[in-house]
Scaffold this motif. Structure first.
Motif, PDB file in Angstrom:
ATOM      1  N   GLU A 108      47.726  47.060  35.986  1.00  0.00           N
ATOM      2  CA  GLU A 108      46.927  45.896  36.366  1.00  0.00           C
ATOM      3  C   GLU A 108      47.825  44.776  36.893  1.00  0.00           C
ATOM      4  O   GLU A 108      47.478  44.092  37.853  1.00  0.00           O
ATOM      5  CB  GLU A 108      46.101  45.422  35.157  1.00  0.00           C
ATOM      6  CG  GLU A 108      45.079  46.460  34.748  1.00  0.00           C
ATOM      7  CD  GLU A 108      44.149  45.997  33.646  1.00  0.00           C
ATOM      8  OE1 GLU A 108      44.351  44.864  33.146  1.00  0.00           O
ATOM      9  OE2 GLU A 108      43.239  46.754  33.290  1.00  0.00           O
ATOM     10  N   VAL A 110      47.475  43.062  40.520  1.00  0.00           N
ATOM     11  CA  VAL A 110      47.294  41.623  40.757  1.00  0.00           C
ATOM     12  C   VAL A 110      48.423  41.094  41.633  1.00  0.00           C
ATOM     13  O   VAL A 110      48.211  40.247  42.500  1.00  0.00           O
ATOM     14  CB  VAL A 110      47.219  40.860  39.415  1.00  0.00           C
ATOM     15  CG1 VAL A 110      47.172  39.366  39.644  1.00  0.00           C
ATOM     16  CG2 VAL A 110      45.997  41.306  38.646  1.00  0.00           C
ATOM     17  N   PRO A 140      45.427  40.015  44.439  1.00  0.00           N
ATOM     18  CA  PRO A 140      44.634  39.589  43.290  1.00  0.00           C
ATOM     19  C   PRO A 140      43.122  39.717  43.524  1.00  0.00           C
ATOM     20  O   PRO A 140      42.386  40.096  42.608  1.00  0.00           O
ATOM     21  CB  PRO A 140      45.051  38.130  43.100  1.00  0.00           C
ATOM     22  CG  PRO A 140      45.728  37.725  44.349  1.00  0.00           C
ATOM     23  CD  PRO A 140      46.268  38.952  44.980  1.00  0.00           C
ATOM     24  N   ARG A 141      42.672  39.439  44.736  1.00  0.00           N
ATOM     25  CA  ARG A 141      41.219  39.458  44.937  1.00  0.00           C
ATOM     26  C   ARG A 141      40.711  40.889  44.903  1.00  0.00           C
ATOM     27  O   ARG A 141      39.652  41.177  44.345  1.00  0.00           O
ATOM     28  CB  ARG A 141      40.873  38.783  46.252  1.00  0.00           C
ATOM     29  CG  ARG A 141      41.207  37.300  46.174  1.00  0.00           C
ATOM     30  CD  ARG A 141      41.013  36.603  47.476  1.00  0.00           C
ATOM     31  NE  ARG A 141      39.601  36.518  47.845  1.00  0.00           N
ATOM     32  CZ  ARG A 141      39.191  36.009  48.997  1.00  0.00           C
ATOM     33  NH1 ARG A 141      40.064  35.566  49.872  1.00  0.00           N
ATOM     34  NH2 ARG A 141      37.910  35.947  49.275  1.00  0.00           N
ATOM     35  N   SER A 145      40.666  42.036  41.408  1.00  0.00           N
ATOM     36  CA  SER A 145      39.567  41.472  40.641  1.00  0.00           C
ATOM     37  C   SER A 145      38.262  42.190  40.978  1.00  0.00           C
ATOM     38  O   SER A 145      37.416  42.394  40.116  1.00  0.00           O
ATOM     39  CB  SER A 145      39.508  39.971  40.893  1.00  0.00           C
ATOM     40  OG  SER A 145      38.249  39.574  41.289  1.00  0.00           O
ATOM     41  N   SER A 146      38.114  42.621  42.225  1.00  0.00           N
ATOM     42  CA  SER A 146      36.886  43.327  42.559  1.00  0.00           C
ATOM     43  C   SER A 146      36.899  44.752  42.019  1.00  0.00           C
ATOM     44  O   SER A 146      35.892  45.432  42.013  1.00  0.00           O
ATOM     45  CB  SER A 146      36.664  43.323  44.071  1.00  0.00           C
ATOM     46  OG  SER A 146      37.749  43.945  44.691  1.00  0.00           O
ATOM     47  N   ASN A 164      40.688  41.696  35.300  1.00  0.00           N
ATOM     48  CA  ASN A 164      40.526  40.256  35.100  1.00  0.00           C
ATOM     49  C   ASN A 164      41.855  39.570  35.389  1.00  0.00           C
ATOM     50  O   ASN A 164      42.747  39.575  34.549  1.00  0.00           O
ATOM     51  CB  ASN A 164      40.072  40.004  33.659  1.00  0.00           C
ATOM     52  CG  ASN A 164      39.878  38.532  33.381  1.00  0.00           C
ATOM     53  OD1 ASN A 164      40.103  37.700  34.262  1.00  0.00           O
ATOM     54  ND2 ASN A 164      39.463  38.216  32.165  1.00  0.00           N
ATOM     55  N   PRO A 165      42.025  38.975  36.566  1.00  0.00           N
ATOM     56  CA  PRO A 165      43.338  38.407  36.921  1.00  0.00           C
ATOM     57  C   PRO A 165      43.740  37.277  35.989  1.00  0.00           C
ATOM     58  O   PRO A 165      44.932  37.079  35.721  1.00  0.00           O
ATOM     59  CB  PRO A 165      43.155  37.887  38.340  1.00  0.00           C
ATOM     60  CG  PRO A 165      41.782  38.203  38.753  1.00  0.00           C
ATOM     61  CD  PRO A 165      41.012  38.729  37.590  1.00  0.00           C
ATOM     62  N   ASP A 166      42.741  36.573  35.478  1.00  0.00           N
ATOM     63  CA  ASP A 166      43.019  35.487  34.542  1.00  0.00           C
ATOM     64  C   ASP A 166      43.774  35.995  33.329  1.00  0.00           C
ATOM     65  O   ASP A 166      44.792  35.434  32.931  1.00  0.00           O
ATOM     66  CB  ASP A 166      41.684  34.895  34.092  1.00  0.00           C
ATOM     67  CG  ASP A 166      41.646  33.416  34.368  1.00  0.00           C
ATOM     68  OD1 ASP A 166      42.352  32.981  35.302  1.00  0.00           O
ATOM     69  OD2 ASP A 166      40.922  32.707  33.643  1.00  0.00           O
TER      70      ASP A 166
END
Lengths: 646, 399
Positions: free
Chosen positions: A519, A523, A527-528, A531-532, A536-538
């Motif tokens: 992961e 990222v 990152p986008r 995320s899709s 969860n990039p956060d």
């Protein structure tokens, strides 16, 4: 000196014949010199005592040296004593049997040889100690010999080799005997053979022996004698012999008139001032040396001063200046020169290896300090100026742990994970509270984290004070691994290297083989898209930041072990860490490794080129890095994706 | 070309001042401040403000000058330079070399005039050199002091050396498209390299000792420090005013728009056909020169310059001032620099009263940096426009 040699030989071959004599009688022959020894008189006495070869002698010399011999005032006999406080028992000087009891202290005189005498006694004792049953004494004796090589020691030393039970000491004895033969051997062949043996000896002592043999003295002669053992001919005016120094030699040697110095010129002019003029020239006009010399020459012509030496070159041309070996045997000096060269080559090679090892250990430190920074920078495009303070935080954690756990090994085992936990928590907190809000403003992240950095640094100063705190390494990390006499590396550095390799492996494993690593890499690259895909990039950002900070904490413990822990230690490493990351290329473990390696090797190499000036080394290194960035702006290992970004 | 955002596209071009009302307001405030300080100083007024405080204020004006330079390069052009204090320091060193040479020369000539035989020029120079470089164990003038005897040449150095350094460094960096944090780190490396170089004893600039005694102006030994400090205060104020007007003028109109556009989207400006590198290089070099001038005015008031002044931390503080004051506004930079540097000397100088919490007494000398650090974080997070943005709100409300 010859007598001592003779005495030593006597001792070897005639030990039995002398025992018959009564030891006290022997001492009484020299009783005044023994009771009141001086540096000058003690030599012959010692030589004769040693020549007697009496078995009681070593013990006596020890006692004499240790101020444990007493003389009875009434008859001048020597005794050992047993002091019982109020009474004294006299012991026989040979057998240590009781001779008299309840003697009053006033009837005895303690013999107190001075320092010089005690040293002379010590030298005489060496030959006995060489065969002493206690290995520590034998080692001391060898130390004494190697401190001051003397031909008289060769005989006793060689005699003691055969009976030496300790292999290490035996080797040392053989080596020392070899040194002695090389320097003082009887025949040219023996010496050359001994010198040949030195070719694989890189120790300071061995090299000193060679340079002692090759000692030269500077000589000036109109004709060098035919048998002179010339090291090299010097020409006055070259870098080894200035013209004035050459002339000064002639002044001292051949009584030529000394050079008139500029200082003399001024003094003479000043001494002959007459109404604002000197030698007919106005003082105010003497603002050039030309004028001053002319004035001086005028004064010299008048006989007021010695004339200046002007034909220096013509005089010097009549003389030959040469460095002559003090050793007259050409065969010996030739062999020594050859061996010295080969030793120098080996030493240079070893030094290269040594510098290489230093560079590796420096690189491992930089790697540990920078890898956390590289991860956060790579994954999040965020540069963390407070990274250095996380290093400091880790080091202080180690220090605090040591306050509670006195056992250094145990405290280190506790401190490593604990400092990881502390800085991991601090990193996560910082990410949640500050960095999260600044993701699209990387420059502001840099400044905000700088704000945290100065606050943390000052907080540490307020809590722990400004003085350096020790982070003591366990005993088994003290000392160094000696590969030969030149190459050595401290265990602590090896430990840091091992730690760096461990973390390299661990990080590679986490990044390549675990779900988290997958992961993180996703990222990092996009990152986008990640995320899709349900990542969860956060969360990834938070964990990555924690991981990077945690490793900084571990690096802090490692750095603290070999340097001091201060509130400013972070800022010492932060710029180097930036350089490592920037040179290596962000977001890639291998890139950081390459950057750390490059910087470590480069720094040691520049330091080696200019060892006296480490500041210059750092300056040049930074200049190199600035230039390097011109050619590879994204570092050695350039990434694609968000980190490569703008 | 018409700009859609412009409210009055058809109106004729307005004057520079009308377009930049802040310039007038700033000059007015600066003039009032300068006159006020003059009226209250020891040398020319009532003496309410001590000479040392006049010096502090004069130094603050110099810091404001370098802060607007920083604001132009960062706030307008988007280059976060963490090395502008290197140029400031070079300016200081350049003027310091003349100050130190001239003053030492006066002292040495005075000393040697007592000697019976007049000295040769070489002896004179040796005596000056050993006087200056005795502390680092040297007695000869290094090559970089070749022009130190001449005020004019050293003043030229104040401008030329920072300008050339910035030109070369900027050309190398911008040409290879080093941007963003990379550029920040690189500029930081530059100032670190300079600091490390200056720290060496054989750098020819007295190593760790730096240059000292700069407050004594050769030729004006008889003038009291109170008057000298007023003169420098005025010079600093004039320099700040001129610098402000110059930057406002440079950043006006189309040129200024290109600069701002580079900050906002460098790639797009490049695709529009502008040679981005030249614009950036111009701004970088111009601000470096202004920083050098600010340094040349600052250090005679400070009296001493040493390599610690160009350490990377100083340049980062510069960025902090500008950020707190408000980027992209010249007056913001001035406010930030003045406020933070004065507050800083107030807090660290022991001027601020300690706060007794009962269980612990907060000594501001210990806690000021903590406060500054966290408030800086707070400003970045919650108040990105800085103090300067307050004026925007004020102006907007009044219009």
């Amino acid at each position: 000196m010859l007598r001592v040699v003779f005495a030593a030989l006597m001792l070897l071959f005639l030990p039995l014949s002398a025992t018959a004599q009564d030891f006290q009688t022997l001492l009484q022959v020299h009783k005044d010199e023994i009771a009141k020894p001086s540096r000058r008189s003690v030599g012959p006495v010692l030589a004769e005592l040693v020549a007697s070869g009496h078995p009681a002698l070593p013990a006596f010399l020890e006692a004499w040296q240790g101020k444990n011999v007493y003389q009875r005032l009434s008859d001048g006999l020597f005794f050992y004593i047993e002091d019982h406080g109020d009474t004294i028992t006299l012991l026989d000087i040979e057998t240590r049997n009781v001779s008299a009891q309840n003697v009053a202290a006033g009837t005895l005189d303690q013999i107190k040889p001075n320092g010089g005498v005690r040293r002379a006694i010590g030298e005489a004792l060496v030959q006995f100690r060489l065969s002493a049953p206690d290995p520590a004494q034998r080692r001391e004796a060898l130390d004494a010999i190697s401190r001051n090589l003397d031909p008289s020691q060769l005989g006793p030393l060689q005699a003691s080799i055969a009976d030496e039970p300790d292999a290490v000491l035996r080797l040392r004895k053989e080596r020392l005997a070899n040194y002695l033969i090389a320097r003082f051997g009887d025949t040219s062949e023996a010496r050359v053979a001994a010198i040949e043996n030195l070719s694989d000896d890189l120790s300071v002592d061995g090299r000193a022996v060679l340079s002692q043999i090759l000692r030269t003295r500077l000589t000036a002669a109109q004709n060098l004698p035919d048998d002179a053992n010339v090291a090299r001919i010097l020409t006055p005016g070259d870098e080894n012999l200035s013209r004035s120094a050459a002339y000064d030699m002639l002044v001292a040697q051949a009584g030529l008139p000394p050079i008139v110095t500029d200082q003399d010129v001024l003094k003479t002019i000043e001494a002959n001032i007459d109404g604002g003029r000197s030698g007919g020239v106005a003082l105010a006009a003497m603002t050039s040396w030309d004028m001053r010399y002319r004035t001086y020459d005028t004064l010299a012509d008048q006989g007021l001063a010695p004339p200046r030496v002007t034909d220096l070159d013509a005089i010097l041309a009549n003389w030959t200046f040469a460095e002559l070996y003090e050793e007259t045997d050409t065969a010996v000096t030739t062999a020594a020169t050859r061996i010295q060269e080969s030793v120098a080559t080996r030493v240079a090679f070893s030094q290269t290896v040594d510098i290489g090892l230093d560079a590796v250990s420096l690189a491992s430190i930089y790697f540990l300090a920078a890898i956390g920074l590289a991860i956060t920078f790579g994954v999040m495009g965020v540069i963390n100026m407070a990274h250095g303070e996380f290093i400091m935080m880790g080091a202080y954690t180690g220090y605090v742990v040591q306050l509670f756990i006195p056992d250094y090994t145990l405290s280190l085992i506790v401190a490593l994970p604990l400092s990881f936990a502390v800085t991991f928590a601090a990193g996560v907190a910082m990410e949640r509270l500050v960095i999260r809000w600044l993701y699209h403003r990387p420059l502001e992240t840099l400044l905000a984290t700088f704000g945290i950095s100065i606050a943390l640094q000052q907080l540490a100063k307020n809590i722990f004070g400004t003085q350096a705190r020790p982070l003591t390494s366990p005993g088994w990390l003290d000392g160094a691994w000696m590969i030969n006499d030149v190459i050595q590396i401290a265990y602590i550095r090896i430990a840091i290297f091992v730690l760096a390799v461990l973390f390299l492996g661990l990080l590679l494993f986490v990044l390549k083989k675990t779900r988290l690593g997958l992961e993180v890499r996703a990222v990092t690259q996009n990152p986008r898209m990640a995320s899709s895909m349900g990542i969860n990039p956060d969360k990834i950002n938070m964990l990555t930041f924690g991981l990077g900070s945690g490793i900084a904490g571990i690096a802090g413990v490692a750095i603290g072990l070999y340097a001091k822990v201060t509130s400013e230690m972070g800022s010492d490493y932060i710029v180097q860490s930036f350089m490592t990351v920037v040179v290596g290329g962000v977001g890639n473990v291998w890139g950081t490794l390459a950057g750390a390696g490059l910087i470590g090797v480069l720094q040691k190499w520049i330091e080696w080129l200019n060892p006296s000036n480490t500041l210059a080394a750092q300056t040049y290194m930074i200049l190199f890095i600035i230039l390097f960035i011109q050619f590879r702006p994204k570092g050695i290992v350039a990434l694609k994706g968000r980190a490569a970004g703008d | 070309m018409t700009r859609p955002s412009d409210a009055t596209p058809t109106s004729k071009p307005r004057s520079f001042i009308a377009n930049n009302p802040s310039v007038l307001w700033f000059l007015l405030a600066l003039a009032l401040f300068t006159l006020g300080v003059t009226a209250l100083s020891e040398a020319t007024g009532s003496g309410v403000i001590s000479t040392s405080f006049v010096k502090t204020l004069g130094k603050t004006l110099c810091l404001c000058l370098i802060a607007i330079a920083m604001d132009v390069v960062w706030g307008y052009c988007g280059i976060l330079s963490l090395g502008h204090f290197a140029f400031f320091g070079i300016g200081g060193y350049a003027i310091g070399m003349w100050l130190m040479y001239a003053r030492t020369q006066a002292i040495v000539v005075e000393n040697l005039s007592a000697s019976v035989i007049p000295p040769t020029p070489a002896e004179l120079s040796d005596a000056i050199a050993s006087q200056i470089f005795g502390v680092v164990g040297a007695s000869e003038f290094p090559a970089i002091w070749a022009f130190s005897h001449s005020l004019v040449l050293q003043l030229a150095m104040v401008v030329l050396i920072p300008g050339l350094l910035a030109l070369v460094f900027g050309w190398l960096a911008f040409r290879s498209r080093v941007t963003g944090v990379y550029l920040s780190i690189l500029t930081q490396a530059m100032t670190l390299a300079l600091a490390l170089y200056l720290f060496q004893n054989d750098s020819g600039l007295r190593g760790n000792n730096g240059l000292s005694g700069l407050q004594n102006i050769p030729g004006f030994e008889q003038v009291p420090q109170a008057q000298i400090s007023m003169a420098f205060f005025w010079a600093s104020a004039v320099a700040l005013g001129l610098g402000y007007v110059m930057f406002a003028w440079v950043l006006r109109g189309k040129f200024g728009n290109v600069i701002r556009a580079i900050r906002d989207d460098e790639a797009r400006v490049r695709f529009l056909g502008y040679h981005v590198e030249s614009y950036k290089l111009f701004i970088f070099t111009l601000t470096a020169i202004v920083a050098g001038i600010a340094g040349a005015l600052y250090y005679p008031q400070a009296g001493i310059i040493n390599p610690g002044e160009v350490a990377p931390i100083a340049s980062i503080y510069l960025a902090v001032w500008v950020a707190i004051g408000g980027r992209g506004r010249l007056y913001g930079a001035v406010i930030g620099a003045a406020l933070v540097s004065l507050l800083s000397s107030w807090f660290t100088g022991g001027g601020a009263p300690a706060i007794n919490l009962g269980f612990y007494t907060i000594q501001w000398t210990d806690w000021w940096l903590v406060l500054l650090g966290f408030s800086f974080v707070a400003v970045t997070l919650f108040f990105p426009g800085g103090i300067g943005s307050l004026f925007d709100k004020l102006v907007r409300r009044s219009s």
